[in-house]
Design an enzyme around this catalytic site. Structure first.
Site, short mmCIF file in Angstrom:
data_model
loop_
_atom_site.label_atom_id
_atom_site.label_comp_id
_atom_site.label_asym_id
_atom_site.label_seq_id
_atom_site.Cartn_x
_atom_site.Cartn_y
_atom_site.Cartn_z
N GLY A 204 80.51 -31.21 36.67
CA GLY A 204 79.95 -31.57 35.26
C GLY A 204 81.07 -32.51 34.29
O GLY A 204 81.89 -32.82 34.84
N GLY A 209 83.64 -28.45 31.10
CA GLY A 209 84.76 -27.74 32.16
C GLY A 209 85.83 -26.76 31.51
O GLY A 209 86.34 -26.11 32.25
N GLU A 226 84.97 -30.33 39.10
CA GLU A 226 84.40 -31.52 39.58
C GLU A 226 84.12 -32.39 38.25
O GLU A 226 82.78 -32.21 38.04
CB GLU A 226 83.83 -31.82 40.76
CG GLU A 226 84.16 -31.03 42.01
CD GLU A 226 85.12 -32.03 42.89
OE1 GLU A 226 85.02 -32.97 42.66
OE2 GLU A 226 85.70 -31.35 43.57
N CYS A 260 78.90 -39.90 39.33
CA CYS A 260 80.26 -39.78 38.86
C CYS A 260 81.28 -40.49 39.43
O CYS A 260 82.29 -40.92 38.41
CB CYS A 260 80.64 -38.05 39.37
SG CYS A 260 80.61 -37.91 41.00
P1 NAD Z 1 74.84 -30.84 33.06
O1 NAD Z 1 74.60 -31.09 31.79
O2 NAD Z 1 73.90 -30.60 33.99
O3 NAD Z 1 76.03 -29.74 33.00
C1 NAD Z 1 76.35 -29.22 34.20
C2 NAD Z 1 76.33 -27.63 34.25
O4 NAD Z 1 76.84 -27.02 33.17
C3 NAD Z 1 74.90 -27.28 34.07
O5 NAD Z 1 74.52 -26.41 35.17
C4 NAD Z 1 74.59 -26.67 32.87
O6 NAD Z 1 73.66 -25.80 32.70
C5 NAD Z 1 76.25 -26.11 32.51
N1 NAD Z 1 76.33 -26.06 30.87
C6 NAD Z 1 76.15 -27.13 30.29
N2 NAD Z 1 76.85 -26.62 28.85
C7 NAD Z 1 77.25 -25.44 29.23
C8 NAD Z 1 78.12 -24.44 28.24
N3 NAD Z 1 78.19 -24.90 26.83
N4 NAD Z 1 78.53 -23.42 28.80
C9 NAD Z 1 78.18 -23.14 30.03
N5 NAD Z 1 77.68 -24.05 30.92
C10 NAD Z 1 77.06 -25.18 30.59
O7 NAD Z 1 75.62 -32.19 33.62
P2 NAD Z 1 76.61 -33.10 32.82
O8 NAD Z 1 77.79 -32.53 32.53
O9 NAD Z 1 75.90 -33.82 31.94
O10 NAD Z 1 77.00 -33.86 34.26
C11 NAD Z 1 77.56 -35.27 33.95
C12 NAD Z 1 78.99 -35.50 33.92
O11 NAD Z 1 79.37 -34.69 35.42
C13 NAD Z 1 79.54 -36.61 33.94
O12 NAD Z 1 80.70 -36.87 33.48
C14 NAD Z 1 79.86 -36.87 35.77
O13 NAD Z 1 80.90 -37.89 35.68
C15 NAD Z 1 80.26 -35.51 36.02
N6 NAD Z 1 80.09 -35.23 37.37
C16 NAD Z 1 81.07 -35.04 38.29
C17 NAD Z 1 80.90 -34.91 39.39
C18 NAD Z 1 82.06 -34.84 40.69
O14 NAD Z 1 81.65 -34.61 41.69
N7 NAD Z 1 83.42 -35.13 40.15
C19 NAD Z 1 79.74 -35.34 40.19
C20 NAD Z 1 78.63 -35.28 39.13
C21 NAD Z 1 78.93 -35.54 37.90
#
Ligand code: NAD
Length: 475
Positions: A204, A209, A226, A260
């Site tokens: 995410g 992260g 990731e 991503c």
């Molecule tokens: P998202 O909003 O679904 O969040 C990811 C996870 O984190 C979810 O399961 C969510 O419940 C949890 N989460 C959210 N806020 C939280 C908090 N405050 N505390 C604990 N957990 C929490 O997804 P996103 O972050 O919007 O995803 C998009 C990002 O992810 C982009 O930056 C994208 O580039 C990156 N991404 C990376 C990869 C990779 O393989 N490197 C793949 C896909 C997406």
């Protein structure tokens, strides 16, 4: 508003600290029983995942369509089949990856046998995002199961239909004592993160992260992050422009840019800028017709919050619209958009775009591009279109990124023999193929000596000069 400010509301929290502790204890009891270790158990889990993907293809494709407006073929290829390939790779190599690896023993320590044994870590937490909600939950899970771990899987609440489908289906195909799905958002994930896990695998954004890594640090739990970032494309003067336009269009407009490793922006040599702009416009027309809004094959933005965020990046400053530009926030529609004459301080260059908007910047000298890349965060992927090996070698040597893909984009992550992961701001740790198995294994060093040995006195005091000389030669 940054890319991380947009969140769907969490469901009502029915899962708190007590429930998180109970589920972690249950999984730990299963792991301690040893049932997840035999190769046969691991194979059964991987085969279960493959059956789930094939027997519920229609249901999962429909859920992806509801969450992301994804075309059925795109949903199948990028989520279901990409996951299936990864699981098949784990199954194919499982026995050889599990086998102990022999190591050389130095003379002084012979007779003796040295080997590395891959031991499961224990109970692992996998937290997935919404953009490829099947692949990004199941592929890390497959690696964790192949390595013999129990798994707590947390799908993203931002893709609620897919989350619900996976929560319903996974217990039917996997050992329910060893794999538990917990749905939910921030509250549920926070409760889970307070528990002690043996590994946390998070995909995410980087803001969350950091929250994940901080929570895991309290238990000294290793983490894989990731993350994302602005993955650039370099199009050299000698590039095959038709190929470059086709592959950039694929990587940018697949899943409406919510990938991503999508091309974030393009650096094109000034001499071929117009040709590239013409070629990409032709690719968009070929793929989605005159009005992409009516195309069944062009996706939607996951929610209105993200659509609004992208519309704010298109604030009219620091670029010209070469193609598209239409946004309908309520319909979650952002047209395939190409921007030219983009200034480096335009809003669109200030964050990961994560939508179908492609800024195109020009360069005269390759060093301008490598300097710009090195001045920013290390990207997850870097793409390069050129016919020159020398240019490839230069970019490989002079930049740092999670991975590089030459004369293609995105597909490097389908090559399972390559580790997939970021560096710096794009994350740390990796998976896919062997890298995934290793991520979820402890590589335990074992050195065995026979019991009949008489303890050689060479390392023991007293240390007369003859002993020192001999040990200096052997050690
Ligand atoms: P998202 O909003 O679904 O969040 C990811 C996870 O984190 C979810 O399961 C969510 O419940 C949890 N989460 C959210 N806020 C939280 C908090 N405050 N505390 C604990 N957990 C929490 O997804 P996103 O972050 O919007 O995803 C998009 C990002 O992810 C982009 O930056 C994208 O580039 C990156 N991404 C990376 C990869 C990779 O393989 N490197 C793949 C896909 C997406």
């Amino acid at each position: 508003m940054s890319q991380t400010d947009v969140k769907a509301p969490s469901p009502v929290a029915t899962f708190g600290a007590t429930e998180a502790s109970a589920v972690a204890t249950r999984l730990r009891t299963t792991f301690a029983s040893g049932r997840t270790r035999p190769v046969q158990w691991r194979q059964e889990q991987l085969e279960g995942l493959l059956r789930l993907l094939s027997e519920h293809e229609d249901e999962l494709v429909a859920a992806l369509g509801a969450d992301l407006g994804r075309a059925p073929f795109e949903a199948w290829a990028a989520d279901l089949r990409a996951t299936g390939r990864e699981v098949e790779d784990q199954l194919r190599h499982l026995a050889s990856w599990m086998a102990p690896e022999k190591r050389r023993v130095p003379l002084l320590f012979r007779p003796g046998r040295a080997e590395v044994v891959n031991e499961p870590l224990g109970v692992v937490l996998v937290i997935a995002p919404w953009n490829y909600p099947v692949q990004l939950l199941l592929a890390p899970m497959a690696a964790a199961l192949a390595a013999g771990n129990a798994v707590l899987a947390k799908p993203s609440e931002v893709a609620p239909m897919t989350s619900a489908a996976l929560a319903k289906l996974l217990p039917l195909y996997l050992d329910p004592n060893a794999v538990v799905v917990v749905e939910g958002g921030v509250a549920e994930t926070t409760a889970l993160l307070e528990q002690r896990w043996d590994h946390v695998f998070y995909t995410g954004n980087g803001t969350v992260g950091r929250i994940v890594a901080t929570a895991a640090a309290a238990h000294l739990t290793p983490v894989t992050l990731e993350l994302g970032g602005k993955s650039p494309v370099i199009i050299a003067r000698d590039a095959n422009l038709k190929l470059a336009a086709s592959r950039v269009a694929f990587s940018k407009f697949l899943n409406a840019g919510q990938t991503c490793v999508a091309t974030d922006h393009v650096w094109v040599h000034r001499d071929v800028e117009q040709q590239f702009l013409d070629a990409i416009a032709a690719e968009v027309a070929k793929r989605y017709g005159k009005d992409p809004r009516t195309s069944k094959d062009f996706g939607r933005i996951v929610n209105t919050g993200h659509a609004r965020r992208i519309s704010r990046l298109l604030d009219g400053n620091g670029y010209e619209v070469a193609l598209g530009g239409q946004v309908d926030v309520e319909a979650r529609y952002v047209a395939p958009t190409v921007l030219r004459a983009v200034s480096r301080d335009a809003a669109v260059m200030g964050q990961e775009i994560f939508g179908p908007v492609l800024p195109v910047l020009v360069f005269d000298d390759l060093a301008e591009v490598t300097d710009a890349i090195n001045a920013g965060d290390k990207p997850l992927a870097l793409y390069l279109f050129t016919g020159s090996d020398e240019t490839v070698d230069r970019v490989v040597a002079e930049t740092s990124s999670g991975g590089i893909c030459v004369n293609d984009a995105i597909t490097h992550l389908l090559v399972s023999s390559l580790p997939f992961g970021g560096v710096g701001e794009s994350g740390y740790g990796s998976y896919h193929g062997r890298a995934g198995f290793d991520t979820f294994s402890h590589r335990k060093a074992i050195y065995r000596r026979p019991s009949w040995l008489i303890d050689p006195p060479l390392l023991n005091a007293p240390y007369p000069s003859w002993k020192q000389k001999l040990v200096r030669r052997l050690f």
